[in-house]
Design a protein around this motif. Structure first.
Motif, PDB file in Angstrom:
ATOM      1  N   VAL A  74       0.845  -1.199   0.000  1.00  0.00           N
ATOM      2  CA  VAL A  74       0.000   0.000   0.000  1.00  0.00           C
ATOM      3  C   VAL A  74       0.879   1.247   0.000  1.00  0.00           C
ATOM      4  O   VAL A  74       0.719   2.155  -0.829  1.00  0.00           O
ATOM      5  N   GLY A  75       1.831   1.302   0.910  1.00  0.00           N
ATOM      6  CA  GLY A  75       2.701   2.471   1.028  1.00  0.00           C
ATOM      7  C   GLY A  75       3.461   2.707  -0.271  1.00  0.00           C
ATOM      8  O   GLY A  75       3.638   3.851  -0.698  1.00  0.00           O
ATOM      9  N   ALA A  76       3.910   1.625  -0.912  1.00  0.00           N
ATOM     10  CA  ALA A  76       4.711   1.753  -2.124  1.00  0.00           C
ATOM     11  C   ALA A  76       3.892   2.401  -3.240  1.00  0.00           C
ATOM     12  O   ALA A  76       4.335   3.372  -3.863  1.00  0.00           O
ATOM     13  N   LEU A  77       2.692   1.894  -3.476  1.00  0.00           N
ATOM     14  CA  LEU A  77       1.892   2.445  -4.571  1.00  0.00           C
ATOM     15  C   LEU A  77       1.463   3.876  -4.260  1.00  0.00           C
ATOM     16  O   LEU A  77       1.371   4.713  -5.155  1.00  0.00           O
ATOM     17  N   ARG A  78       1.225   4.161  -2.992  1.00  0.00           N
ATOM     18  CA  ARG A  78       0.864   5.548  -2.614  1.00  0.00           C
ATOM     19  C   ARG A  78       2.021   6.507  -2.913  1.00  0.00           C
ATOM     20  O   ARG A  78       1.813   7.612  -3.372  1.00  0.00           O
ATOM     21  N   GLN A  79       3.243   6.019  -2.646  1.00  0.00           N
ATOM     22  CA  GLN A  79       4.405   6.891  -2.928  1.00  0.00           C
ATOM     23  C   GLN A  79       4.522   7.237  -4.404  1.00  0.00           C
ATOM     24  O   GLN A  79       4.990   8.302  -4.761  1.00  0.00           O
ATOM     25  N   LEU A  80       4.092   6.288  -5.251  1.00  0.00           N
ATOM     26  CA  LEU A  80       4.215   6.546  -6.692  1.00  0.00           C
ATOM     27  C   LEU A  80       3.077   7.420  -7.218  1.00  0.00           C
ATOM     28  O   LEU A  80       3.168   7.972  -8.307  1.00  0.00           O
ATOM     29  N   SER A  81       2.013   7.546  -6.431  1.00  0.00           N
ATOM     30  CA  SER A  81       0.824   8.262  -6.908  1.00  0.00           C
ATOM     31  C   SER A  81       1.091   9.750  -7.066  1.00  0.00           C
ATOM     32  O   SER A  81       1.860  10.332  -6.305  1.00  0.00           O
ATOM     33  N   ARG A  82       0.374  10.337  -8.044  1.00  0.00           N
ATOM     34  CA  ARG A  82       0.624  11.758  -8.279  1.00  0.00           C
ATOM     35  C   ARG A  82      -0.599  12.644  -8.036  1.00  0.00           C
ATOM     36  O   ARG A  82      -0.532  13.842  -8.101  1.00  0.00           O
ATOM     37  N   GLY A  83      -1.727  12.054  -7.799  1.00  0.00           N
ATOM     38  CA  GLY A  83      -2.934  12.863  -7.577  1.00  0.00           C
ATOM     39  C   GLY A  83      -3.920  12.052  -6.749  1.00  0.00           C
ATOM     40  O   GLY A  83      -3.655  10.886  -6.428  1.00  0.00           O
ATOM     41  N   PRO A  84      -5.067  12.648  -6.391  1.00  0.00           N
ATOM     42  CA  PRO A  84      -6.025  11.952  -5.539  1.00  0.00           C
ATOM     43  C   PRO A  84      -6.565  10.662  -6.177  1.00  0.00           C
ATOM     44  O   PRO A  84      -6.802   9.673  -5.490  1.00  0.00           O
ATOM     45  N   LEU A  85      -6.705  10.693  -7.511  1.00  0.00           N
ATOM     46  CA  LEU A  85      -7.267   9.518  -8.169  1.00  0.00           C
ATOM     47  C   LEU A  85      -6.306   8.326  -8.091  1.00  0.00           C
ATOM     48  O   LEU A  85      -6.690   7.203  -7.737  1.00  0.00           O
ATOM     49  N   THR A  86      -5.027   8.607  -8.426  1.00  0.00           N
ATOM     50  CA  THR A  86      -4.065   7.493  -8.384  1.00  0.00           C
ATOM     51  C   THR A  86      -3.820   7.055  -6.937  1.00  0.00           C
ATOM     52  O   THR A  86      -3.524   5.899  -6.676  1.00  0.00           O
ATOM     53  N   ALA A  90      -4.121   3.424  -5.674  1.00  0.00           N
ATOM     54  CA  ALA A  90      -3.011   2.809  -4.937  1.00  0.00           C
ATOM     55  C   ALA A  90      -3.541   2.090  -3.700  1.00  0.00           C
ATOM     56  O   ALA A  90      -3.187   0.938  -3.425  1.00  0.00           O
ATOM     57  N   ASN A  91      -4.417   2.766  -2.960  1.00  0.00           N
ATOM     58  CA  ASN A  91      -4.985   2.141  -1.757  1.00  0.00           C
ATOM     59  C   ASN A  91      -5.740   0.872  -2.128  1.00  0.00           C
ATOM     60  O   ASN A  91      -5.588  -0.168  -1.502  1.00  0.00           O
ATOM     61  N   PHE A  92      -6.542   0.982  -3.187  1.00  0.00           N
ATOM     62  CA  PHE A  92      -7.369  -0.156  -3.573  1.00  0.00           C
ATOM     63  C   PHE A  92      -6.506  -1.346  -3.989  1.00  0.00           C
ATOM     64  O   PHE A  92      -6.683  -2.464  -3.513  1.00  0.00           O
ATOM     65  N   VAL A  93      -5.532  -1.086  -4.895  1.00  0.00           N
ATOM     66  CA  VAL A  93      -4.705  -2.191  -5.408  1.00  0.00           C
ATOM     67  C   VAL A  93      -3.859  -2.793  -4.280  1.00  0.00           C
ATOM     68  O   VAL A  93      -3.752  -4.019  -4.135  1.00  0.00           O
ATOM     69  N   SER A 228       4.563 -15.757  -8.172  1.00  0.00           N
ATOM     70  CA  SER A 228       3.998 -15.065  -6.994  1.00  0.00           C
ATOM     71  C   SER A 228       3.635 -13.611  -7.305  1.00  0.00           C
ATOM     72  O   SER A 228       3.891 -12.725  -6.497  1.00  0.00           O
ATOM     73  N   LEU A 229       3.045 -13.365  -8.480  1.00  0.00           N
ATOM     74  CA  LEU A 229       2.853 -11.978  -8.900  1.00  0.00           C
ATOM     75  C   LEU A 229       1.493 -11.391  -8.514  1.00  0.00           C
ATOM     76  O   LEU A 229       0.548 -12.118  -8.227  1.00  0.00           O
ATOM     77  N   GLY A 230       1.425 -10.073  -8.533  1.00  0.00           N
ATOM     78  CA  GLY A 230       0.149  -9.367  -8.407  1.00  0.00           C
ATOM     79  C   GLY A 230      -0.306  -9.109  -6.986  1.00  0.00           C
ATOM     80  O   GLY A 230      -1.274  -8.400  -6.770  1.00  0.00           O
ATOM     81  N   VAL A 231       0.389  -9.695  -6.005  1.00  0.00           N
ATOM     82  CA  VAL A 231      -0.105  -9.554  -4.642  1.00  0.00           C
ATOM     83  C   VAL A 231       0.901  -8.889  -3.704  1.00  0.00           C
ATOM     84  O   VAL A 231       0.713  -8.876  -2.496  1.00  0.00           O
TER      85      VAL A 231
END
Ligand code: PFF
Length: 450
Positions: A74-86, A90-93, A228-231
């Motif tokens: 969660v933290g990783a994808l949030r760091q890559l996000s650039r706006g509220p939508l992403t 990020a939280n969802f994925v 072991s991908l995607g998770v």
């Protein structure tokens, strides 16, 4: 929090941990039976094709995100996000990955529990304890519940010891043992009568089946599950990898180890089945197909071991040790995903977080054990066929579309300064941006609508 994060102490440690995650029941059980029921080497070729053209690029995406962000899914994808939508995405994925991997672990622990019970059965047989042996090998709810709990306990013990003293230490001990046992079993089985028929069934391709949609979907699913991908598993292992490491190279080694061991497992399982046939064991089901599901491991192979006389007890012991090692090095990688999230988000101690999450997964596991017929297949299919490829697609989208290309390049350059001029950098960015998402989506639409 950064200072408290673990890190693998060496490239070898990382390779054993990541290939330990990849090599599991999916390789030794799933791959050979998929190959057997899908045209032998035709499936092998399609699997290798999928593994290197789609799964390897997706593996690289997870490793790169992990190492760059040094964070949980969660933290990783949030760091890559650039706006509220992403950020929302990020939280969802990230959460969906954590839930999916916990559910995968809950069914994986059941099957791994069977392996433990059969392992113990080898000792019971040696000691002449017949009633114990009957109990250990009969498919009962109590037995399944007890051994799933024991397996979860083993997983919890390793994970609560941390990255170096738990994951790395145990993977570095167990993976070499797994490879040695696998080789020994292959050499032994290939000397037996009937083995060559099995080799033929495995290695002579039935190309008329190579392009059937069912085979392509199975090959992609197998490749994603196997790596072991995607998770978030490879993401979290990537986050413990030193910045000095050459990412494309270590990723290639993990993919080679994973596919190599799946290929070797085929050299063990299919010949074993035909040796069993030569010894009078039924290996085809009512429709004429080779027995694949649980029947293969807990009926056909044990029947084969029984026909081997006194050697059979030792072969069975080696085989179920192999299966248990393969399961454990995978299950620890699964548990690490939610544990890292809880530790890093709520500042909880590792031991406490591991017990908490391990306990929750065990409860889900027991719910499945006691409602096996209605839940087991449902959970397996929902997580591995539905969730894993879809989440894999989103990881590719984050690297290909959300993160900027320069940032990605700089991360890879840390361990391989020359990468900009390599074949990898010429091909991979295009792959992760276009080919992976479109191909996964196409296969996905096939699964849902056809
Ligand atoms: N790769 C493992 C196998 O082939 O059995 C399964 C697996 C491990 C799936 C870890 C997902 C995961 F996160």
């Amino acid at each position: 929090m950064a200072a408290a994060r673990g890190e693998f102490s060496s490239r070898f440690g990382f390779l054993m941990a990541a290939s330990g995650s990849a090599v599991g029941l999916g390789n030794i059980w799933g791959f050979p039976t998929n190959a057997a029921s899908n045209g032998g080497a035709a499936f092998l070729f399609m699997y290798l094709f999928m593994a290197f053209t789609l799964a390897y690029p997706a593996l690289m995406a997870e490793l790169i995100i992990g190492r760059h962000t040094r964070s949980n899914a969660v933290g990783a994808l949030r760091q890559l996000s650039r706006g509220p939508l992403t950020k929302k995405l990020a939280n969802f994925v990230g959460f969906a990955g954590i839930v999916t991997v916990s559910l995968i672990l809950s069914f994986y622990a059941i099957v791994s529990g069977w392996m433990l019970a059969w392992l113990l059965n080898s000792f019971a047989t040696m000691a002449g304890m017949e009633s114990a042996s009957t109990w250990l090998t009969s498919d009962g709810e109590t037995r399944n519940a007890i051994f799933s709990i024991i397996f979860m306990l083993l997983t919890v013990v390793v994970i609560s010891a941390g990255v170096r003293d738990g994951i790395e230490k145990w993977a570095s001990r167990l993976m070499p043992a797994l490879i040695i046992i696998l080789f020994m079993l292959i050499v032994y089985v290939l000397t037996l009568e009937g083995a060559m028929d099995g080799l033929r069934a495995y290695l002579v391709p039935d190309f008329s089946r190579a392009l059937q949609p069912g085979l392509i979907i199975s090959a992609l699913g197998q490749a994603f599950f196997s790596l072991s991908l995607g998770v978030g598993t490879m993401l979290i292992y990537g986050s413990y990898l030193s910045s000095k490491e050459n990412l494309p190279a270590v990723g290639t080694l993990v993919a080679l180890l994973d596919t190599g061991i799946a290929f070797l497992a085929g050299l063990l399982i299919l010949p074993s089945m035909y040796v069993a046939l030569a010894n009078g064991v039924e290996i085809f089901d009512a429709s004429g197909a080779l027995v694949a599901g649980p029947g293969l491991i807990v009926a056909v192979l044990p029947a084969l071991f029984e026909t081997m006389g006194s050697a059979g007890v030792f072969v069975a012991l080696a085989f179920f040790i192999l299966m248990t090692i393969a399961s454990l090095t995978s299950s620890i990688s699964m548990l690490e995903v939610p544990v890292a999230y809880v530790v890093e988000t709520f500042d909880t101690g590792r031991r406490k977080a591991t017990l908490l999450i391990g306990g929750m997964v065990t409860i889900i596991c027991l719910v499945i054990v006691f409602n096996f017929n209605s839940l087991f297949d449902l959970v397996v299919n929902a997580t591995t066929e539905f969730s894993q490829p879809l989440l894999g697609l989103f990881f590719a989208v984050f690297v290909g579309w959300v993160w900027n290309r320069n940032g990605v390049l700089q991360e890879i350059q840390k361990g391989s300064p020359e990468v900009e001029h390599s074949f990898f950098w010429k091909v991979w960015p295009f792959y992760i941006r276009f080919v992976c998402p479109i191909a996964i989506l196409a296969v996905y639409i096939q699964i849902i609508f056809f």
